[in-house]
Enzyme design. Structure first.
Site, PDB file in Angstrom:
ATOM      1  N   VAL A  14      49.185  44.435  36.358  1.00 31.54           N
ATOM      2  CA  VAL A  14      50.256  44.845  35.076  1.00 31.54           C
ATOM      3  C   VAL A  14      51.515  44.854  35.223  1.00 31.54           C
ATOM      4  O   VAL A  14      52.063  44.062  34.500  1.00 31.54           O
ATOM      5  CB  VAL A  14      49.485  45.631  35.124  1.00 31.54           C
ATOM      6  CG1 VAL A  14      50.549  46.549  34.360  1.00 31.54           C
ATOM      7  CG2 VAL A  14      48.453  46.111  34.365  1.00 31.54           C
ATOM      8  N   ASP A  33      58.221  45.442  45.226  1.00 31.36           N
ATOM      9  CA  ASP A  33      56.766  45.695  46.096  1.00 31.36           C
ATOM     10  C   ASP A  33      57.483  46.114  47.366  1.00 31.36           C
ATOM     11  O   ASP A  33      57.826  45.353  47.819  1.00 31.36           O
ATOM     12  CB  ASP A  33      56.205  44.720  44.990  1.00 31.36           C
ATOM     13  CG  ASP A  33      54.114  45.060  45.608  1.00 31.36           C
ATOM     14  OD1 ASP A  33      53.680  45.393  45.067  1.00 31.36           O
ATOM     15  OD2 ASP A  33      53.888  45.533  46.501  1.00 31.36           O
ATOM     16  N   THR A 123      48.054  53.567  34.502  1.00 34.40           N
ATOM     17  CA  THR A 123      47.119  54.626  33.909  1.00 34.40           C
ATOM     18  C   THR A 123      46.894  56.272  33.879  1.00 34.40           C
ATOM     19  O   THR A 123      46.402  56.007  35.188  1.00 34.40           O
ATOM     20  CB  THR A 123      45.602  53.796  33.870  1.00 34.40           C
ATOM     21  OG1 THR A 123      46.033  52.900  32.941  1.00 34.40           O
ATOM     22  CG2 THR A 123      45.304  55.088  32.628  1.00 34.40           C
ATOM     23  N   PHE A 149      47.403  47.103  27.549  1.00 28.86           N
ATOM     24  CA  PHE A 149      45.604  47.178  26.527  1.00 28.86           C
ATOM     25  C   PHE A 149      45.316  45.767  27.032  1.00 28.86           C
ATOM     26  O   PHE A 149      45.288  44.997  26.898  1.00 28.86           O
ATOM     27  CB  PHE A 149      46.298  47.489  25.253  1.00 28.86           C
ATOM     28  CG  PHE A 149      46.779  49.172  25.586  1.00 28.86           C
ATOM     29  CD1 PHE A 149      45.525  49.518  25.025  1.00 28.86           C
ATOM     30  CD2 PHE A 149      48.086  48.765  24.282  1.00 28.86           C
ATOM     31  CE1 PHE A 149      46.307  51.050  24.420  1.00 28.86           C
ATOM     32  CE2 PHE A 149      48.314  50.182  24.312  1.00 28.86           C
ATOM     33  CZ  PHE A 149      47.536  51.247  24.749  1.00 28.86           C
ATOM     34  N   LYS A 201      45.099  55.314  25.748  1.00 25.24           N
ATOM     35  CA  LYS A 201      45.068  54.582  26.972  1.00 25.24           C
ATOM     36  C   LYS A 201      44.081  54.383  26.948  1.00 25.24           C
ATOM     37  O   LYS A 201      42.897  54.028  26.355  1.00 25.24           O
ATOM     38  CB  LYS A 201      46.057  54.519  27.284  1.00 25.24           C
ATOM     39  CG  LYS A 201      45.526  53.926  29.298  1.00 25.24           C
ATOM     40  CD  LYS A 201      45.176  52.209  28.437  1.00 25.24           C
ATOM     41  CE  LYS A 201      44.405  52.239  30.191  1.00 25.24           C
ATOM     42  NZ  LYS A 201      44.943  49.949  30.181  1.00 25.24           N
ATOM     43  N   PHE A 246      32.717  42.791  21.119  1.00 27.76           N
ATOM     44  CA  PHE A 246      32.563  43.702  21.878  1.00 27.76           C
ATOM     45  C   PHE A 246      31.241  44.254  21.574  1.00 27.76           C
ATOM     46  O   PHE A 246      30.643  45.674  21.509  1.00 27.76           O
ATOM     47  CB  PHE A 246      33.820  45.206  21.919  1.00 27.76           C
ATOM     48  CG  PHE A 246      34.028  45.156  23.643  1.00 27.76           C
ATOM     49  CD1 PHE A 246      35.556  43.806  23.145  1.00 27.76           C
ATOM     50  CD2 PHE A 246      34.288  45.668  24.026  1.00 27.76           C
ATOM     51  CE1 PHE A 246      35.982  44.271  24.659  1.00 27.76           C
ATOM     52  CE2 PHE A 246      34.688  45.402  25.579  1.00 27.76           C
ATOM     53  CZ  PHE A 246      35.170  44.546  25.610  1.00 27.76           C
ATOM     54  N   GLY A 254      32.052  46.014  33.753  1.00 31.96           N
ATOM     55  CA  GLY A 254      32.614  46.912  34.428  1.00 31.96           C
ATOM     56  C   GLY A 254      33.813  45.983  34.600  1.00 31.96           C
ATOM     57  O   GLY A 254      34.623  46.571  33.716  1.00 31.96           O
ATOM     58  N   CYS A 257      38.957  48.562  34.903  1.00 37.48           N
ATOM     59  CA  CYS A 257      39.418  49.818  33.883  1.00 37.48           C
ATOM     60  C   CYS A 257      38.455  50.898  33.478  1.00 37.48           C
ATOM     61  O   CYS A 257      38.243  51.559  33.949  1.00 37.48           O
ATOM     62  CB  CYS A 257      40.451  48.974  32.711  1.00 37.48           C
ATOM     63  SG  CYS A 257      41.756  48.119  33.352  1.00 37.48           S
TER      64      CYS A 257
HETATM   65  C1  UDX Z   1      39.596  45.952  29.566  1.00 38.98           C
HETATM   66  C2  UDX Z   1      40.237  46.351  27.988  1.00 38.98           C
HETATM   67  O1  UDX Z   1      39.668  45.577  27.529  1.00 38.98           O
HETATM   68  C3  UDX Z   1      41.767  46.134  27.685  1.00 38.98           C
HETATM   69  O2  UDX Z   1      41.815  46.898  27.058  1.00 38.98           O
HETATM   70  C4  UDX Z   1      42.240  47.229  28.881  1.00 38.98           C
HETATM   71  O3  UDX Z   1      43.344  47.505  29.388  1.00 38.98           O
HETATM   72  C5  UDX Z   1      41.393  47.383  30.587  1.00 38.98           C
HETATM   73  O4  UDX Z   1      40.190  47.250  30.046  1.00 38.98           O
HETATM   74  P1  UDX Z   1      39.197  43.888  31.433  1.00 38.98           P
HETATM   75  O5  UDX Z   1      38.781  45.407  32.430  1.00 38.98           O
HETATM   76  O6  UDX Z   1      39.870  42.641  31.057  1.00 38.98           O
HETATM   77  O7  UDX Z   1      39.792  45.047  29.878  1.00 38.98           O
HETATM   78  O8  UDX Z   1      37.756  43.164  30.657  1.00 38.98           O
HETATM   79  P2  UDX Z   1      37.045  42.929  29.408  1.00 38.98           P
HETATM   80  O9  UDX Z   1      37.429  42.062  28.811  1.00 38.98           O
HETATM   81  O10 UDX Z   1      37.244  44.953  28.349  1.00 38.98           O
HETATM   82  O11 UDX Z   1      35.966  43.424  29.633  1.00 38.98           O
HETATM   83  C6  UDX Z   1      34.912  45.034  30.350  1.00 38.98           C
HETATM   84  C7  UDX Z   1      33.841  44.638  30.706  1.00 38.98           C
HETATM   85  O12 UDX Z   1      32.982  44.186  29.176  1.00 38.98           O
HETATM   86  C8  UDX Z   1      33.578  43.284  30.415  1.00 38.98           C
HETATM   87  O13 UDX Z   1      32.050  43.871  32.169  1.00 38.98           O
HETATM   88  C9  UDX Z   1      32.357  42.402  30.392  1.00 38.98           C
HETATM   89  O14 UDX Z   1      31.312  41.445  30.388  1.00 38.98           O
HETATM   90  C10 UDX Z   1      32.007  43.627  29.507  1.00 38.98           C
HETATM   91  N1  UDX Z   1      31.495  43.119  28.061  1.00 38.98           N
HETATM   92  C11 UDX Z   1      32.790  42.416  27.370  1.00 38.98           C
HETATM   93  C12 UDX Z   1      30.169  42.638  27.375  1.00 38.98           C
HETATM   94  O15 UDX Z   1      29.265  43.462  27.989  1.00 38.98           O
HETATM   95  N2  UDX Z   1      30.388  42.564  25.823  1.00 38.98           N
HETATM   96  C13 UDX Z   1      31.086  42.558  24.997  1.00 38.98           C
HETATM   97  O16 UDX Z   1      31.093  41.761  23.896  1.00 38.98           O
HETATM   98  C14 UDX Z   1      32.602  42.916  25.751  1.00 38.98           C
END
Ligand code: UDX
Length: 425
Positions: A14, A33, A123, A149, A201, A246, A254, A257
């Site tokens: 981030v 850092d 966060t 985000f 958030k 999504f 997983g 976040c």
């Molecule tokens: C997420 C949020 O999207 C972001 O806005 C926030 O700031 C941090 O958390 P990230 O952790 O990078 O981002 O992952 P993301 O792309 O959102 O995917 C999260 C999990 O959902 C992954 O394990 C991914 O494989 C799973 N996923 C996502 C699915 O299983 N199916 C989908 O359709 C989308």
């Protein structure tokens, strides 16, 4: 655009993305850092994380003199804005460990100039902006919440072209100054009170996790009633109120976040006297998904999991990142091993062994050598283009379990493989 003097405290994914992108907008940025080794590497142009476009942005802005890295807090002395981008890990009980935030705030106190604005991007539990204000003990400095985000793998694009920018503060003048940092994005900028920004958030991540657990539940339902989950989810997604994003079923969600933030929100709600039963169930559904995937692989292996040889293709929590934190694939590997299977993994970003109890191969085909079931657990593009004949020839068994719907079913069948997936007959 007016160029501003900005500090970013914390150079994780981030902080580093924030620093590099603000420099790209034309601001003068210094990143701090406490890890001198990391700062040395960054100063010499080496990026410690795998993030699309970040290397290029850091190099260009460093060369052009808008971005530098230091461990020295004196660099804060002339800064108008100081971002806090430090980790806020989850404790076992779901509460948030604020010790990194506390020491970062302490490091700011003696240096900030009067009228500076502290911008919290970490966060943090709701009402933490007040906590930062109280700990800072600098009434001449304003504290603003500005949640991130960013998705791993597309963090740079998400920062440069966000859906929205949320800024929360009870000091509207400070919030407007922070808004000016983002004019270049041309995104909607929402200014609200601090507690609402912090809540946005958590609630955004909770809603996305809810969508995913819902999609995985629909996939289980489709398996039970003999429907195709991909068709059902496509069918509901055409409704503009639902949307297509999504809703891809998978082995569970997983990453760094969602697991942390959903549990933290349940804890925050509990402490405030509200039982967020829906979100608890979303988390439980995800745990059930890991168990379902392991059971399914067990049913597909000819003699069950005991003594079976299982190949896991994809180890990161999603494609496009080398991040293994809270990866569903690793959770599933642990459960397969606990059930007596031998596991060999492969992932384009993982070279070394992850744990002593299983091997990581250097290419997907040697990972499939002698395997009873090949399970695809991360949606890497590379797996779409696998030479499935080579996979079939390398295996002892003939089952490919595609938990991410990336393998072409017809091609797999032509190569003599039995295809199984999530939410499909
Ligand atoms: C997420 C949020 O999207 C972001 O806005 C926030 O700031 C941090 O958390 P990230 O952790 O990078 O981002 O992952 P993301 O792309 O959102 O995917 C999260 C999990 O959902 C992954 O394990 C991914 O494989 C799973 N996923 C996502 C699915 O299983 N199916 C989908 O359709 C989308």
């Amino acid at each position: 655009m007016t160029e501003c003097k900005v500090a970013v405290v914390g150079t994780g994914y981030v902080g580093l993305t924030t620093g590099a992108c603000l420099a790209e907008f034309g601001h003068d940025v210094v990143c701090l850092d406490i890890d001198s080794n990391k700062i040395d590497r960054l100063s010499s142009g080496e990026i410690p994380i795998y993030e699309d476009g970040l290397q290029h942005l850091v190099s260009r802005n460093t060369e052009e003199g808008r971005l530098r890295f230091t461990t020295n807090s004196a660099a804060l002395d002339d800064r108008e804005f100081a971002y806090l981008c430090v980790p806020t890990p989850r404790r076992n009980d779901g509460s948030v460990d604020l010790s990194f935030l506390e020491s970062a705030v302490d490091s700011l106190r003696p240096h900030l100039r009067p009228g500076a604005v502290v911008i919290n991007k970490s966060t943090v539990p709701v009402r933490c902006t007040r906590f930062v204000e109280d700990r800072l003990r600098r009434p001449d400095v304003s504290v603003v919440s500005n949640p991130e985000f960013l998705r791993e793998g597309s963090a740079v694009a998400d920062f440069l072209k966000p859906d929205r920018v949320v800024i929360g503060s009870d000091d509207r003048e400070a919030a407007s100054r922070v808004a000016s940092l983002y004019l270049e994005t041309r995104a909607p900028i929402m200014i609200t009170d601090a507690a609402s920004a912090e809540t946005i958030k958590y609630v955004a991540n909770a809603f996305l996790a809810t969508k995913l657990s819902f999609a995985n539940s629909v996939a289980a339902l489709c398996e039970a009633v003999g429907a195709e989950a991909s068709e059902v989810l496509l069918g509901i997604g055409y409704d503009g109120r639902i949307g297509h994003q999504f809703l891809r079923p998978g082995p569970g969600w997983g990453g760094s976040c969602f697991p942390k933030d959903t549990r933290a929100l349940v804890h925050i709600a509990d402490e405030a006297g509200y039982d967020f039963a829906l979100l608890r169930s979303v988390i439980e559904t995800n745990e059930t998904q890991f168990a379902r995937v392991v059971d399914r692989i067990g049913q597909l292996a000819p003699g069950g999991l005991e003594g079976a040889s299982i190949t896991v293709l994809g180890l990161t929590f999603k494609a496009g990142t080398d991040d293994l934190r809270e990866s569903p694939a690793l959770e599933i590997v642990d459960r397969l091993i606990a059930a007596g299977a031998t596991v060999t993994g492969y992932d384009p970003t993982v070279i070394d062994a992850v744990a002593p109890s299983w091997d990581v191969a250097g290419d997907p085909y040697s990972a499939c050598e002698g395997s009873d079931v090949v399970a695809v657990l991360t949606e890497w593009d590379e797996f779409k283009d696998l030479d499935l004949q080579k996979v079939a020839d390398a295996m002892r068994g003939d089952v490919i379990f595609d938990a991410r719907s990336v393998v072409d079913r017809a091609r797999a069948t032509r190569c003599g493989l039995r295809y199984a997936g999530i939410g499909t007959r």
